[in-house]
Scaffold this motif. Structure first.
Motif, short mmCIF file in Angstrom:
data_model
loop_
_atom_site.label_atom_id
_atom_site.label_comp_id
_atom_site.label_asym_id
_atom_site.label_seq_id
_atom_site.Cartn_x
_atom_site.Cartn_y
_atom_site.Cartn_z
N GLY A 100 0.83 -1.20 0.00
CA GLY A 100 0.00 0.00 0.00
C GLY A 100 0.86 1.24 0.00
O GLY A 100 0.60 2.20 -0.73
N VAL A 101 1.93 1.22 0.81
CA VAL A 101 2.87 2.34 0.84
C VAL A 101 3.53 2.51 -0.52
O VAL A 101 3.65 3.60 -1.05
N ALA A 102 3.94 1.36 -1.09
CA ALA A 102 4.59 1.42 -2.40
C ALA A 102 3.63 1.96 -3.45
O ALA A 102 4.00 2.75 -4.31
N SER A 103 2.37 1.51 -3.34
CA SER A 103 1.37 1.97 -4.31
C SER A 103 1.14 3.46 -4.19
O SER A 103 1.03 4.18 -5.18
N ASN A 104 1.10 3.97 -2.95
CA ASN A 104 0.91 5.40 -2.75
C ASN A 104 2.11 6.19 -3.23
O ASN A 104 1.99 7.33 -3.66
N ALA A 105 3.30 5.56 -3.14
CA ALA A 105 4.52 6.26 -3.52
C ALA A 105 4.71 6.30 -5.03
O ALA A 105 5.40 7.16 -5.55
N GLN A 106 4.09 5.35 -5.76
CA GLN A 106 4.32 5.24 -7.19
C GLN A 106 4.04 6.52 -7.96
O GLN A 106 4.81 6.90 -8.84
N PRO A 107 2.94 7.24 -7.66
CA PRO A 107 2.68 8.49 -8.40
C PRO A 107 3.76 9.54 -8.20
O PRO A 107 3.82 10.51 -8.94
N ASN A 108 4.61 9.39 -7.19
CA ASN A 108 5.66 10.36 -6.93
C ASN A 108 6.94 10.04 -7.71
O ASN A 108 7.95 10.68 -7.51
N ARG A 109 6.87 9.03 -8.57
CA ARG A 109 8.03 8.66 -9.35
C ARG A 109 7.67 8.67 -10.83
O ARG A 109 6.54 8.38 -11.21
N LEU A 110 8.65 8.98 -11.66
CA LEU A 110 8.43 8.92 -13.10
C LEU A 110 8.56 7.48 -13.56
O LEU A 110 9.35 6.71 -13.02
N SER A 111 7.78 7.11 -14.55
CA SER A 111 7.88 5.77 -15.14
C SER A 111 7.44 5.83 -16.59
O SER A 111 6.64 6.68 -16.98
N THR A 112 7.96 4.92 -17.39
CA THR A 112 7.65 4.93 -18.81
C THR A 112 6.20 4.50 -19.08
O THR A 112 5.66 4.79 -20.15
N ASN A 113 5.58 3.81 -18.14
CA ASN A 113 4.19 3.34 -18.35
C ASN A 113 3.20 4.04 -17.42
O ASN A 113 2.17 3.48 -17.06
N ARG A 149 14.51 14.56 -15.82
CA ARG A 149 14.26 14.32 -14.39
C ARG A 149 14.49 15.56 -13.54
O ARG A 149 14.21 15.56 -12.34
N ILE A 150 15.00 16.62 -14.14
CA ILE A 150 15.37 17.80 -13.36
C ILE A 150 14.14 18.46 -12.73
O ILE A 150 13.20 18.83 -13.43
N GLY A 151 14.17 18.60 -11.43
CA GLY A 151 13.18 19.38 -10.69
C GLY A 151 11.73 19.06 -10.98
O GLY A 151 10.88 19.96 -10.92
N VAL A 152 11.42 17.80 -11.27
CA VAL A 152 10.04 17.48 -11.66
C VAL A 152 9.08 17.57 -10.47
O VAL A 152 9.45 17.33 -9.32
N LEU A 153 7.85 17.93 -10.77
CA LEU A 153 6.76 17.91 -9.80
C LEU A 153 5.95 16.64 -10.05
O LEU A 153 5.59 16.35 -11.19
N VAL A 163 10.71 7.67 -22.80
CA VAL A 163 10.48 8.91 -22.04
C VAL A 163 9.77 8.56 -20.74
O VAL A 163 8.69 7.95 -20.75
N GLU A 164 10.39 8.93 -19.64
CA GLU A 164 9.76 8.73 -18.33
C GLU A 164 8.66 9.77 -18.15
O GLU A 164 8.86 10.95 -18.46
N LEU A 165 7.52 9.33 -17.63
CA LEU A 165 6.35 10.20 -17.52
C LEU A 165 5.83 10.23 -16.09
O LEU A 165 6.21 9.42 -15.25
N GLY A 166 4.94 11.18 -15.84
CA GLY A 166 4.37 11.34 -14.51
C GLY A 166 4.60 12.73 -13.95
O GLY A 166 4.30 13.00 -12.79
#
Length: 334
Positions: A23-36, A315-319, A152-155
């Motif tokens: 659950g923690v990992a799932s909540n954290a996922q939106p805070n990371r960039l990913s290609t999918n 990846r620079i300074g992304v929100l 391209v990493e997205l998010g």
């Protein structure tokens, strides 16, 4: 005798612990960039952006250098948050800074067209950030011009702030020394190889006469022309940019294959045909010369290095997560 405590083992405990961990990992996922990142949100986002960029590219080749430069200028100021796209009614946004006034309108138009294409799909409407659309558009523009295709990493989410003051001393200038550039890039965790690879974007770029005229007229007391410039090339530049010409007249930065994203930029540096001081110094300085020679002789090495540098740049300074927003209109905050 002291009574021993009894430990009770609950059969669901392992499951609950795993649930908590994931659950923690799932909540954290939106805070990371990913290609999918948009796999379940807007699964066709990449093809939608690609089609829009391709249409624009067929209309004008300027789409490629303009969109790539727009992405770079965005990331180097406040991070890759599409703040470069924000407009100000009183001319006080990033795009109004003198260092950004030469950004071609085709770059902005490319993002607008791509945003419209994405939002034309009901599932995707207002679900994809302008920052991610710009990152995808930059990759596609490079690839359409003959450059590498890379993931391209997205998010990313879009920033709400864009100030003209925020641009000050954050965009590399044509007269910067290698020491200055190394210091500027290292602040963004970009190393010397990244710097050299990203400079290769000038293989499809263009510049205005006012940005380099000092190198071909009155360079110093001892020489009117910068001695690091190829003399024949300097004479060619003088014909294109005579004295007192409109400094906004633009010429191609690559005098050979200006409509192809290739490694000719580095071959030009070896021949003394780097348009900017900051370009030519990559070859005249021993710290970067070996990499210039490598990229000049090995186009695959350049393509790989450029792709990796672009991923790091993105990846620079992304929100991410709850920071920032997804703009309905890329030119203004919601």
């Amino acid at each position: 005798m002291k009574k021993q405590k009894t430990l009770i083992f609950h059969p669901l405990l392992p499951f609950l612990l795993l649930l908590q961990i994931f659950g923690v990992a799932s909540n954290a996922q939106p805070n990371r960039l990913s290609t999918n990142f948009y796999r379940n949100i807007c699964p066709n986002v990449e093809s939608l952006v690609r089609a829009a960029v391709e249409t624009k590219f067929r209309q004008t080749f300027v789409t490629a250098p303009a969109t790539l430069r727009l992405f770079f200028h965005d990331c180097f100021v406040r991070g890759c948050d599409a703040s470069i796209l924000l407009a100000s009614p009183n001319g006080k946004a990033e795009k109004d800074h003198p260092d950004n006034l030469s950004l071609a309108g085709d770059g902005f138009d490319t993002v607008i067209k791509a945003k419209s294409a994405v939002d034309s799909i009901a599932q995707c409407r207002n679900k994809v950030s302008c920052a991610d659309i710009l990152a995808l558009a930059a990759r596609d523009a490079v690839n359409l011009a003959g450059g590498p295709f890379y993931p391209v990493e997205l998010g990313r989410r879009d920033g709400r702030i864009s100030t003209i003051a925020g641009v000050q001393r954050k965009i590399p200038g044509p007269g910067f020394s290698l020491n200055h550039l190394i210091s500027m890039f290292s602040r963004h965790k970009l190393h010397l190889t990244d710097l050299i690879a990203l400079s290769g974007a000038h293989t499809i770029g263009f510049s205005h006469c006012g940005r380099f005229s000092h190198r071909i007229y009155n360079f110093s007391r001892s020489s009117s022309i910068d001695p690091t410039l190829n003399m024949a090339y300097a004479m060619q530049l003088r014909q294109t940019c005579p004295k007192n010409v409109d400094p906004r007249i633009a010429i191609n930065m690559d005098p050979t294959t200006f409509n192809t994203f290739d490694n000719a930029y580095y071959k030009n540096l070896i021949e003394g045909k780097g348009l900017f001081t900051s370009d030519q110094e990559l070859f005249t300085d021993a710290r970067s010369r070996a990499t210039v020679n490598l990229f000049a002789s090995n186009s695959a090495a350049f393509g790989d290095a450029f792709a990796q540098a672009m991923i790091k740049l993105g990846r620079i300074g992304v929100l991410t997560g709850k920071k920032g927003e997804i703009r309905i209109d890329c030119s203004k905050p919601n």
